[in-house]
Design a protein around this motif. Structure first.
Motif, PDB file in Angstrom:
ATOM      1  N   UNK A  80       0.785  -1.026   0.006  1.00  0.00           N
ATOM      2  CA  UNK A  80       0.444  -0.521  -0.238  1.00  0.00           C
ATOM      3  C   UNK A  80       0.729   0.907  -0.356  1.00  0.00           C
ATOM      4  N   UNK A  81       2.226   1.475   1.015  1.00  0.00           N
ATOM      5  CA  UNK A  81       2.649   2.782   1.021  1.00  0.00           C
ATOM      6  C   UNK A  81       2.859   2.984  -0.402  1.00  0.00           C
ATOM      7  N   UNK A  82       3.932   2.563  -1.207  1.00  0.00           N
ATOM      8  CA  UNK A  82       4.362   2.988  -2.374  1.00  0.00           C
ATOM      9  C   UNK A  82       3.552   3.436  -3.831  1.00  0.00           C
ATOM     10  N   UNK A  83       2.299   2.395  -3.678  1.00  0.00           N
ATOM     11  CA  UNK A  83       1.009   3.093  -4.548  1.00  0.00           C
ATOM     12  C   UNK A  83       0.774   3.940  -3.392  1.00  0.00           C
ATOM     13  N   UNK A  84       0.284   3.971  -2.433  1.00  0.00           N
ATOM     14  CA  UNK A  84      -0.193   5.063  -2.590  1.00  0.00           C
ATOM     15  C   UNK A  84       0.079   6.197  -2.283  1.00  0.00           C
ATOM     16  N   UNK A  85       1.496   6.258  -2.412  1.00  0.00           N
ATOM     17  CA  UNK A  85       2.543   7.165  -2.298  1.00  0.00           C
ATOM     18  C   UNK A  85       2.839   7.843  -3.800  1.00  0.00           C
ATOM     19  N   UNK A  86       2.590   7.170  -4.951  1.00  0.00           N
ATOM     20  CA  UNK A  86       2.416   7.265  -6.523  1.00  0.00           C
ATOM     21  C   UNK A  86       1.251   8.172  -7.134  1.00  0.00           C
ATOM     22  N   UNK A  87       0.023   7.542  -6.190  1.00  0.00           N
ATOM     23  CA  UNK A  87      -1.486   8.093  -6.155  1.00  0.00           C
ATOM     24  C   UNK A  87      -0.869   9.784  -6.197  1.00  0.00           C
ATOM     25  N   UNK A  88      -0.544  10.050  -4.163  1.00  0.00           N
ATOM     26  CA  UNK A  88      -0.746  11.440  -3.349  1.00  0.00           C
ATOM     27  C   UNK A  88       0.485  12.288  -3.721  1.00  0.00           C
ATOM     28  N   UNK A  89       1.607  11.450  -4.838  1.00  0.00           N
ATOM     29  CA  UNK A  89       2.562  12.703  -5.118  1.00  0.00           C
ATOM     30  C   UNK A  89       1.834  13.464  -7.122  1.00  0.00           C
ATOM     31  N   UNK A  90       1.247  12.626  -7.175  1.00  0.00           N
ATOM     32  CA  UNK A  90       0.496  13.515  -8.241  1.00  0.00           C
ATOM     33  C   UNK A  90      -0.475  14.263  -8.257  1.00  0.00           C
ATOM     34  N   UNK A 106      -1.687   4.335   4.470  1.00  0.00           N
ATOM     35  CA  UNK A 106      -2.010   4.763   4.143  1.00  0.00           C
ATOM     36  C   UNK A 106      -1.132   6.755   4.246  1.00  0.00           C
ATOM     37  N   UNK A 107      -2.059   6.977   4.913  1.00  0.00           N
ATOM     38  CA  UNK A 107      -1.336   8.449   5.860  1.00  0.00           C
ATOM     39  C   UNK A 107       0.277   7.767   5.964  1.00  0.00           C
ATOM     40  N   UNK A 108       1.092   7.012   6.039  1.00  0.00           N
ATOM     41  CA  UNK A 108       2.227   7.187   5.941  1.00  0.00           C
ATOM     42  C   UNK A 108       2.940   7.346   5.014  1.00  0.00           C
ATOM     43  N   UNK A 109       2.174   7.037   3.682  1.00  0.00           N
ATOM     44  CA  UNK A 109       2.249   7.438   2.480  1.00  0.00           C
ATOM     45  C   UNK A 109       2.014   9.572   2.535  1.00  0.00           C
ATOM     46  N   UNK A 110       1.216   9.507   2.596  1.00  0.00           N
ATOM     47  CA  UNK A 110       0.942  11.012   2.788  1.00  0.00           C
ATOM     48  C   UNK A 110       2.273  12.015   3.302  1.00  0.00           C
ATOM     49  N   UNK A 111       2.259  11.215   4.801  1.00  0.00           N
ATOM     50  CA  UNK A 111       3.665  11.809   5.539  1.00  0.00           C
ATOM     51  C   UNK A 111       4.933  11.972   4.247  1.00  0.00           C
ATOM     52  N   UNK A 112       5.151  10.936   3.615  1.00  0.00           N
ATOM     53  CA  UNK A 112       6.247  11.079   3.023  1.00  0.00           C
ATOM     54  C   UNK A 112       6.292  11.496   1.879  1.00  0.00           C
ATOM     55  N   UNK A 113       5.080  12.095   0.837  1.00  0.00           N
ATOM     56  CA  UNK A 113       4.742  12.449  -0.039  1.00  0.00           C
ATOM     57  C   UNK A 113       4.779  14.145   0.495  1.00  0.00           C
ATOM     58  N   UNK A 114       4.639  14.381   1.697  1.00  0.00           N
ATOM     59  CA  UNK A 114       4.576  16.188   1.943  1.00  0.00           C
ATOM     60  C   UNK A 114       6.240  16.097   2.551  1.00  0.00           C
ATOM     61  N   UNK A 115       7.204  15.355   3.378  1.00  0.00           N
ATOM     62  CA  UNK A 115       8.384  15.044   3.258  1.00  0.00           C
ATOM     63  C   UNK A 115       9.442  15.547   2.113  1.00  0.00           C
ATOM     64  N   UNK A 116       8.584  14.441   0.914  1.00  0.00           N
ATOM     65  CA  UNK A 116      10.014  14.906  -0.678  1.00  0.00           C
ATOM     66  C   UNK A 116       9.017  16.093  -1.066  1.00  0.00           C
TER      67      UNK A 116
END
Length: 403
Positions: A80-90, A106-116
């Motif tokens: 989930x984390x990398x797949x959701x990261x891709x969606x949220x990054x876009x 999912x929240x972890x992916x969102x935090x990763x996007x925010x950090x990036x």
């Protein structure tokens, strides 16, 4: 100003974010909601006039695949984390901040996007038990029961930190390393932050100050609903005394289907009619009696004040809506936070907490009889005006002031 609001979960996770998005838009900000691409969620977003950015896959599909091919939680998180990261990054292109809730990966992916992207990040939760506090224990994660020999709440939250790192640390850090972010020793607190937003009504569940978390309680994020009730439902309501509402929302389990069937029997035994919500439990084949009205998605804010009682699963949203309506509640809790909401409703005297997820006709009849008593009805009516409806606006103003 533009804010991405992200979640991955059920209707109870999505609708509050839509309420926040509407509040942000009323203040002149841009808002986009990333939610699972379910038709009902897309319809909800379109009706509210909120831009949508679909999450990585349908949550129903995710559940179906997990049932067919069960995997341990770390393996599911790793997907989930990398797949959701891709969606949220876009989806986060052009945004100034991200507010995330829903399943932890999912929240972890969102935090990763925010950090990036270097964006402001806020974590929101819809039940206090997710957040560290010495006033309550953490809820046990699947396969990780709380050790009975440990009774100190601070020690239990220390153990919770270890459990969260064990379950989600590898997936979160692998996704971070893949995009050049530093790995974390403590994924739980990085995702939840040291100042999370608690979107819960302070009458229904007041947050008690603790040195374990500087939580900000905004009140529940309620999306106003002005839809009229369908004409055939109106006719059913007008044709007799107030019915009992039975619905289990997005909880599609064999236990909820059976609980709905038994609830109809219990209502009939008390000569009550029933409004049966289809939800995800596929209620249509349950009953075709003329004293049962089957409904899809309707305006619960208009419907619940006209119910004699509301029988439901105990999700935060349904609990709050019923409390605002002054409708006595019978909660048959199924998973996660629902037993805690049931206990809160019982403790406030506005309803009954059924003991366990699988009622019998006898147990549910007794619960319904208590909920329909004059005492519980009077208490529910007294509490209703105290439930606030401005939590989303409070949160929206706070976010924009800080940005």
């Amino acid at each position: 100003m533009r804010i991405l609001l992200s979640t991955y979960g059920s209707r109870g996770d999505v609708e509050p974010l839509v309420g926040l998005a509407v509040a942000l838009q009323s203040l002149g900000a841009g808002a986009v909601v990333s939610a699972p691409p379910e038709p009902e969620f897309e319809e909800l977003l379109a009706r509210a006039g909120v831009e949508s950015a679909p999450a990585f896959m349908s949550v129903r599909q995710w559940i179906d695949e997990a049932r067919r091919d069960p995997k341990p939680i770390p393996a599911l998180a790793a997907r989930m984390v990398p797949a959701q990261y891709d969606s949220l990054y876009a989806a986060s292109e052009g945004c100034d901040a991200i507010v995330a809730t829903g399943l932890f990966p999912s929240a972890a992916a969102a935090r990763n996007v925010a950090d990036k992207r270097g964006l402001r990040y806020e974590q929101a939760v819809f039940c206090p038990i997710s957040l560290p506090s010495h006033h309550h224990k953490p809820f046990p994660r699947p396969g990780r029961p709380l050790p009975p020999e440990v009774t100190d709440t601070r020690a239990l939250w220390d153990l919770n930190l270890e459990v969260m790192n064990d379950l989600f640390g590898e997936a979160t850090n692998a996704a971070r390393a893949a995009v050049g972010l530093p790995v974390l020793d403590n994924v739980r607190d990085h995702v939840f932050t040291d100042r999370p937003l608690l979107a819960v009504d302070p009458v229904l569940w007041p947050w008690e100050p603790t040195d374990l978390s500087e939580t900000i309680q905004t009140g529940a994020w309620i999306l106003p609903d002005t839809r009229p009730l369908p004409a055939d439902l109106e006719a059913f309501l007008e044709a007799g005394p107030a019915p009992v509402y039975v619905g289990f929302g997005s909880i599609a389990l064999p236990s909820t289907r059976e609980a709905a069937r038994i609830a109809i029997e219990a209502a009939r035994a008390d000569s009550r009619r029933v409004v049966l919500a289809q939800g995800w439990v596929e209620a249509e084949p349950l009953d075709d009696g003329d004293d049962v009205f089957l409904t899809g998605d309707v305006n619960q804010q208009s419907l619940f004040p006209r119910m004699a009682a509301v029988v439901h699963h105990g999700g935060a949203g349904t609990t709050t809506t019923a409390a605002r309506a002054g409708a006595p509640q019978v909660i048959v809790p199924q998973i996660v936070d629902q037993p805690f909401w049931a206990a809160r409703v019982a403790g406030l005297g506005v309803g009954v907490a059924h003991d366990g997820a699988t009622p019998t006709l006898e147990s549910l009849s007794a619960a319904l009889a208590t909920a329909l008593s004059p005492e519980v009805g009077a208490r529910a009516a007294a509490i209703a005006p105290t439930i606030r409806a401005d939590g989303a606006m409070i949160a929206a103003r706070m976010l924009l002031d800080e940005l």
